[in-house]
Design an enzyme around this catalytic site. Sequence first.
Site, PDB file in Angstrom:
ATOM      1  N   SER A  27      26.447  -1.369 -23.363  1.00  0.00           N
ATOM      2  CA  SER A  27      25.601  -0.243 -24.109  1.00  0.00           C
ATOM      3  C   SER A  27      24.237  -0.264 -23.430  1.00  0.00           C
ATOM      4  CB  SER A  27      25.664  -0.359 -25.608  1.00  0.00           C
ATOM      5  OG  SER A  27      24.695  -1.622 -25.823  1.00  0.00           O
ATOM      6  N   ILE A  29      20.632  -0.079 -21.973  1.00  0.00           N
ATOM      7  CA  ILE A  29      20.052   0.040 -20.549  1.00  0.00           C
ATOM      8  C   ILE A  29      21.060  -0.652 -19.874  1.00  0.00           C
ATOM      9  CG2 ILE A  29      18.212  -1.095 -19.257  1.00  0.00           C
ATOM     10  CD1 ILE A  29      16.661  -0.935 -22.085  1.00  0.00           C
ATOM     11  N   SER A 148       9.975  -7.582 -22.515  1.00  0.00           N
ATOM     12  CA  SER A 148       9.376  -6.427 -22.877  1.00  0.00           C
ATOM     13  C   SER A 148       7.908  -6.495 -23.051  1.00  0.00           C
ATOM     14  CB  SER A 148       9.865  -6.248 -24.468  1.00  0.00           C
ATOM     15  OG  SER A 148       9.379  -5.386 -25.268  1.00  0.00           O
ATOM     16  N   TYR A 175      11.084 -11.512 -32.442  1.00  0.00           N
ATOM     17  CA  TYR A 175      11.791 -10.693 -31.231  1.00  0.00           C
ATOM     18  C   TYR A 175      10.445 -10.755 -30.223  1.00  0.00           C
ATOM     19  CZ  TYR A 175      12.816  -6.703 -28.146  1.00  0.00           C
ATOM     20  OH  TYR A 175      13.072  -6.229 -27.331  1.00  0.00           O
ATOM     21  N   LYS A 179      10.643 -12.367 -26.607  1.00  0.00           N
ATOM     22  CA  LYS A 179      10.305 -11.763 -25.018  1.00  0.00           C
ATOM     23  C   LYS A 179       9.252 -12.327 -24.339  1.00  0.00           C
ATOM     24  CE  LYS A 179      13.589  -9.389 -25.374  1.00  0.00           C
ATOM     25  NZ  LYS A 179      14.512  -9.105 -24.353  1.00  0.00           N
TER      26      LYS A 179
HETATM   27  N1  LIG Z   1      15.223  -0.242 -26.179  1.00  0.00           N
HETATM   28  C1  LIG Z   1      13.838  -0.761 -26.097  1.00  0.00           C
HETATM   29  O1  LIG Z   1      12.899   0.290 -25.972  1.00  0.00           O
HETATM   30  C2  LIG Z   1      13.488  -1.932 -25.295  1.00  0.00           C
HETATM   31  C3  LIG Z   1      12.369  -2.077 -24.890  1.00  0.00           C
HETATM   32  C4  LIG Z   1      11.979  -3.249 -24.373  1.00  0.00           C
HETATM   33  C5  LIG Z   1      13.025  -4.108 -23.964  1.00  0.00           C
HETATM   34  N2  LIG Z   1      14.272  -4.029 -24.227  1.00  0.00           N
HETATM   35  C6  LIG Z   1      15.190  -4.852 -23.883  1.00  0.00           C
HETATM   36  O2  LIG Z   1      16.183  -4.313 -23.179  1.00  0.00           O
HETATM   37  C7  LIG Z   1      17.187  -5.105 -23.073  1.00  0.00           C
HETATM   38  C8  LIG Z   1      18.477  -4.314 -23.604  1.00  0.00           C
HETATM   39  O3  LIG Z   1      18.623  -3.644 -24.827  1.00  0.00           O
HETATM   40  P1  LIG Z   1      18.967  -2.415 -25.136  1.00  0.00           P
HETATM   41  O4  LIG Z   1      17.870  -1.467 -25.625  1.00  0.00           O
HETATM   42  O5  LIG Z   1      19.714  -1.639 -24.172  1.00  0.00           O
HETATM   43  O6  LIG Z   1      19.679  -2.452 -26.522  1.00  0.00           O
HETATM   44  P2  LIG Z   1      21.462  -2.354 -26.791  1.00  0.00           P
HETATM   45  O7  LIG Z   1      21.351  -2.803 -28.223  1.00  0.00           O
HETATM   46  O8  LIG Z   1      21.735  -1.159 -26.740  1.00  0.00           O
HETATM   47  O9  LIG Z   1      21.917  -3.332 -25.846  1.00  0.00           O
HETATM   48  C9  LIG Z   1      21.992  -4.664 -26.100  1.00  0.00           C
HETATM   49  C10 LIG Z   1      22.981  -5.359 -25.628  1.00  0.00           C
HETATM   50  O10 LIG Z   1      23.117  -6.703 -25.835  1.00  0.00           O
HETATM   51  C11 LIG Z   1      24.248  -7.242 -26.130  1.00  0.00           C
HETATM   52  N3  LIG Z   1      24.354  -8.527 -27.082  1.00  0.00           N
HETATM   53  C12 LIG Z   1      23.435  -8.529 -28.278  1.00  0.00           C
HETATM   54  N4  LIG Z   1      23.964  -9.593 -28.930  1.00  0.00           N
HETATM   55  C13 LIG Z   1      24.576 -10.356 -28.019  1.00  0.00           C
HETATM   56  C14 LIG Z   1      25.351 -11.706 -27.941  1.00  0.00           C
HETATM   57  N5  LIG Z   1      24.988 -12.613 -29.016  1.00  0.00           N
HETATM   58  N6  LIG Z   1      26.098 -12.010 -26.898  1.00  0.00           N
HETATM   59  C15 LIG Z   1      26.176 -11.217 -25.792  1.00  0.00           C
HETATM   60  N7  LIG Z   1      25.707  -9.917 -25.740  1.00  0.00           N
HETATM   61  C16 LIG Z   1      25.078  -9.661 -26.929  1.00  0.00           C
HETATM   62  C17 LIG Z   1      24.901  -6.203 -27.078  1.00  0.00           C
HETATM   63  O11 LIG Z   1      26.329  -6.224 -27.150  1.00  0.00           O
HETATM   64  C18 LIG Z   1      24.349  -4.792 -26.288  1.00  0.00           C
HETATM   65  O12 LIG Z   1      25.274  -4.652 -25.184  1.00  0.00           O
HETATM   66  C19 LIG Z   1      17.122  -6.198 -24.509  1.00  0.00           C
HETATM   67  O13 LIG Z   1      16.730  -7.504 -23.815  1.00  0.00           O
HETATM   68  C20 LIG Z   1      15.829  -5.623 -25.169  1.00  0.00           C
HETATM   69  O14 LIG Z   1      14.970  -6.655 -25.755  1.00  0.00           O
HETATM   70  C21 LIG Z   1      14.494  -2.613 -24.996  1.00  0.00           C
END
Ligand SMILES: NC(=O)c1ccc[n+]([C@@H]2O[C@H](COP(=O)([O-])OP(=O)(O)OC[C@H]3O[C@@H](n4cnc5c(N)ncnc54)[C@H](O)[C@@H]3O)[C@@H](O)[C@H]2O)c1
Length: 299
Positions: A27, A29, A148, A175, A179
């Site tokens: 899902s 990113i 992040s 969190y 990070k």
């Molecule tokens: N969305 C934002 O604004 C943002 C900002 C900064 C950093 N990030 C980072 O980007 C990355 C991706 O996050 P996203 O925003 O796409 O969120 P998201 O929730 O869409 O994706 C997170 C993914 O991690 C997987 N996941 C969660 N727990 C898991 C586990 N125990 N084992 C295996 N997979 C697991 C989920 O299934 C999912 O596919 C993360 O590391 C997040 O910290 C996101």
Amino acid sequence: MMGHLLGLCWESVSLPPIAEVSPGGSSGIGEAVARELARCGARVVLATRNAVRGEEAAWRIRRDTGNPEVLFMPLDLSSLRSVHAFAAAFLQQEPNLHLLINNAGEQHSTDGFSLPFQVNHLGHFLLTQLLLQRLQSSAPSRVLIVASSAHQAGRLCMAKLGQPPPGPFAAFQDYCNSKLANVLHARQLAARLQGTGVTAYAVHPGFVHTQLFRHTPLWLQPLWTPLSRFCFRSAAEGARTVLFCATQDGLQPFSGCYFADCRPLQPCAQGRDDAAARELWERSERLLGLQPSLCTPVE
Ligand SMILES: NC(=O)c1ccc[n+]([C@@H]2O[C@H](COP(=O)([O-])OP(=O)(O)OC[C@H]3O[C@@H](n4cnc5c(N)ncnc54)[C@H](O)[C@@H]3O)[C@@H](O)[C@H]2O)c1
């Protein structure tokens, strides 16, 4: 605009047929990154804990890109047993690994146990260690750690790693701490892998409208939901810097750096602390019961 920027990015890279592992690729990113790499002909392994969602994401990417080499393999980063099982199955099945994207993200904690630390740092740390020899034998190869800008509020208490922090904003702090660990992990990994042909980068994708914020408290949702939907980046836009670090030529001198908006950026002071990075590495190994590293520690 987005397509154009990505186009520029792809024109300046030489992308070999690669195996790419993307924890959390089902899902947000991770899926957007996997889709673009598959479009460029990469062999992609999506690794996530929910088999139905993982298989569906792999199917969507195969359908959208016409690339049949997009697979799902189960991986739950909150379970060390699952990380070991995934690595064993992967190593048996895949002779090459050019790109490991540690992207999975968790914000929610359970009682007395920091799920963000476990999933965002420790699980990825173990996975990277278990796949390191394959990355080295496939060099040049890269490890990307999706961190992040929230790392700036991180405060790692080395004696209490893995315990959720106290206080009214414990979940957010937890969190941010995980990070910060991501930024330090990339820094120390790069230092230890100097001269091996494996490079490492930490990436801030920007603020992106994804499932990550699904645990936002009810009282905050009337403000948060429209803010996220209308002001944050799309997943494809959030994938840009990850794809840049995955594919851009000439990034070797920046190994260990933290990237945002497709350029290296200075992380916060704690994120540049090499002694903290080394201590986090050693404590992570001890928590995981690993032998001190295969790769050389840096003085
Ligand atoms: N969305 C934002 O604004 C943002 C900002 C900064 C950093 N990030 C980072 O980007 C990355 C991706 O996050 P996203 O925003 O796409 O969120 P998201 O929730 O869409 O994706 C997170 C993914 O991690 C997987 N996941 C969660 N727990 C898991 C586990 N125990 N084992 C295996 N997979 C697991 C989920 O299934 C999912 O596919 C993360 O590391 C997040 O910290 C996101």
